[in-house]
Design a protein around this motif. Structure first.
Motif: not given
Length: 165
Positions: A117-137
């Motif tokens: 979740r942290e890796a995805v949110a961080s890379v999306v934000q670094r790409a210039g977009f609002p972070p994507v927060t993965l929901q609990h599974m």
């Protein structure tokens, strides 16, 4: 007179340990940059999660990889595509074989998900977009559904097999 029995070996307690958690692979694609930054429409985001486990050469050690793929699209154009393979090496000992698959399919991915979740949110934000927060599974539910599907497939295969007398 009572006979002396040799002391019975105490059953070993189950052991679960995290040896290492690491990011095995991470990729980001922005195929329509920079034009995509000027879009006013909100993208549709699709998330796919897959996990797999494999034994290592050292007895009792297993690698589990949780792969998260996030695709954001506006109509048929891809805004971004992120794939993160979050992995861990787990020590699992003295667990009955029947329960081992459940541990690898539920406990290990549950451990890895916050890191993915942290890796995805961080890379999306670094790409210039609002972070994507993965929901609990609920990996327990996913595992139970997969086991049910396998049982149904086995039952169907057994019923379709030619009967010999």
């Amino acid at each position: 007179m009572s006979e002396q029995q040799p002391p019975q070996a105490q059953p070993q307690q189950p052991l679960f340990g995290i040896e290492k958690i690491y990011l095995k692979d991470l990729s980001l694609e922005l195929p329509n940059a920079p034009q995509v930054f000027f879009e006013r429409e909100a993208p549709q985001v699709e998330v796919n999660i897959h996990n797999e486990a494999s034994g290592m050469t050292q007895e009792g050690l297993f690698e589990v990889v949780l792969t998260v793929t996030v695709t954001a699209k506006i109509q048929d154009r891809t805004v971004f595509l992120v794939e993160a393979a979050q992995a861990g090496i787990f020590q699992i000992r003295n667990v009955p074989q029947a329960d081992l698959e459940a541990v690898l399919g539920t406990l290990c991915p549950n451990t890895l998900l916050p890191y993915a979740r942290e890796a995805v949110a961080s890379v999306v934000q670094r790409a210039g977009f609002p972070p994507v927060t993965l929901q609990h599974m609920n990996f327990d539910l996913v595992y139970q559904q997969r086991m049910q599907q396998m049982r149904e497939q086995q039952t169907t295969a057994a019923a379709a097999a030619p009967q010999t007398h």
